[in-house]
Design a protein around this motif. Structure first.
Motif, mmCIF file in Angstrom:
data_model
loop_
_atom_site.group_PDB
_atom_site.id
_atom_site.type_symbol
_atom_site.label_atom_id
_atom_site.label_comp_id
_atom_site.label_asym_id
_atom_site.label_seq_id
_atom_site.Cartn_x
_atom_site.Cartn_y
_atom_site.Cartn_z
ATOM 1 N N UNK A 1 -2.373 -1.488 6.186
ATOM 2 C CA UNK A 1 -2.790 0.041 5.283
ATOM 3 C C UNK A 1 -3.750 0.487 6.196
ATOM 4 N N UNK A 2 -3.373 1.799 6.205
ATOM 5 C CA UNK A 2 -4.189 3.165 6.872
ATOM 6 C C UNK A 2 -4.430 4.389 5.978
ATOM 7 N N UNK A 3 -5.549 4.451 5.628
ATOM 8 C CA UNK A 3 -6.162 5.581 4.866
ATOM 9 C C UNK A 3 -6.996 6.490 5.867
ATOM 10 N N UNK A 4 -6.203 7.690 6.107
ATOM 11 C CA UNK A 4 -7.138 8.731 6.985
ATOM 12 C C UNK A 4 -8.024 9.634 5.964
ATOM 13 N N UNK A 5 -8.899 10.306 6.788
ATOM 14 C CA UNK A 5 -9.959 11.268 6.085
ATOM 15 C C UNK A 5 -10.423 10.909 4.830
ATOM 16 N N UNK B 1 3.943 -8.807 -0.112
ATOM 17 C CA UNK B 1 2.696 -8.173 -0.001
ATOM 18 C C UNK B 1 2.742 -6.743 -0.649
ATOM 19 N N UNK B 2 1.902 -6.356 -1.653
ATOM 20 C CA UNK B 2 1.777 -4.929 -1.993
ATOM 21 C C UNK B 2 0.150 -4.682 -2.050
ATOM 22 N N UNK B 3 -0.294 -3.474 -1.735
ATOM 23 C CA UNK B 3 -1.470 -3.161 -1.590
ATOM 24 C C UNK B 3 -1.702 -2.249 -3.086
ATOM 25 N N UNK B 4 -2.850 -2.634 -3.487
ATOM 26 C CA UNK B 4 -3.235 -1.950 -4.991
ATOM 27 C C UNK B 4 -4.895 -1.560 -4.787
ATOM 28 N N UNK B 5 -4.972 -0.354 -5.388
ATOM 29 C CA UNK B 5 -6.236 0.233 -5.774
ATOM 30 C C UNK B 5 -6.825 -0.018 -7.211
ATOM 31 N N UNK B 6 -7.762 -0.579 -7.666
ATOM 32 C CA UNK B 6 -8.172 -0.395 -9.018
ATOM 33 C C UNK B 6 -6.754 -1.085 -9.890
#
Length: 173
Positions: free
Chosen positions: A166-170, A146-151
């Protein structure tokens, strides 16, 4: 001349091809040795995750080979089915019974290749300056990467197997 068999030490041979979900497959069980006289009875059973044992229908075949010196007879049974993810890790047993009283068997565990749809869990809505926590999981054998991707661009994360958080802060809107 009379021969008495007191113990069978050789097991049947069970041939299992590679199994893939949705693709028909045939298992083959061959009785040990070269037999003459009354053919053995060959029975298939399988056991799932519980203790339920189900007898399966098969196709028993006698194969006769002749050469210049002798005639040999091999007895085998085939079992054709379409595997699914539910068959993964099931145990299938081939039991061979000679003269209605001498029984031997061989059990194999099925490995079925399958992939289910990935599932993303977690709160998809996040407030500005909040933290986004998502988990992607997929049920498959063998385990999927599994690999996360954005656009279309991979996130700066390593590849994961079966579960990927997947954790994205701020976060900013």
């Amino acid at each position: 001349m009379k021969i008495t068999v007191t113990a069978l030490t050789q097991k049947p041979s069970v041939l299992t091809p590679p199994l893939t979900e949705g693709e028909p497959a045939t298992l083959t069980c061959t009785a040990p040795g070269i037999c003459s006289g009354t053919p053995p009875n060959i029975t298939w059973t399988w056991r799932g995750t519980g203790d339920n044992i189900t007898e399966l229908r098969d196709n028993t075949t006698i194969q006769i080979r002749e050469d210049l010196t002798n005639v040999t007879t091999t007895h085998f049974s085939t079992l054709t089915f379409t595997p699914s993810a539910e068959h993964h890790n099931m145990m299938v047993t081939c039991q061979v019974t000679f003269q209605k009283q001498y029984q031997i068997e061989e059990t194999v565990t099925l490995n079925v290749t399958y992939v289910k749809d990935p599932e993303i869990t977690g709160n998809e809505m996040v407030k500005e300056d909040g933290t986004l926590d998502l988990t992607c999981s997929v049920n498959s054998y063998p385990p999927s990467d599994i690999t996360w991707s954005k656009n279309g661009t991979s996130a700066p994360l390593q590849n994961y197997r079966e579960n990927a958080a997947l954790t994205i802060s701020n976060t900013f809107l």
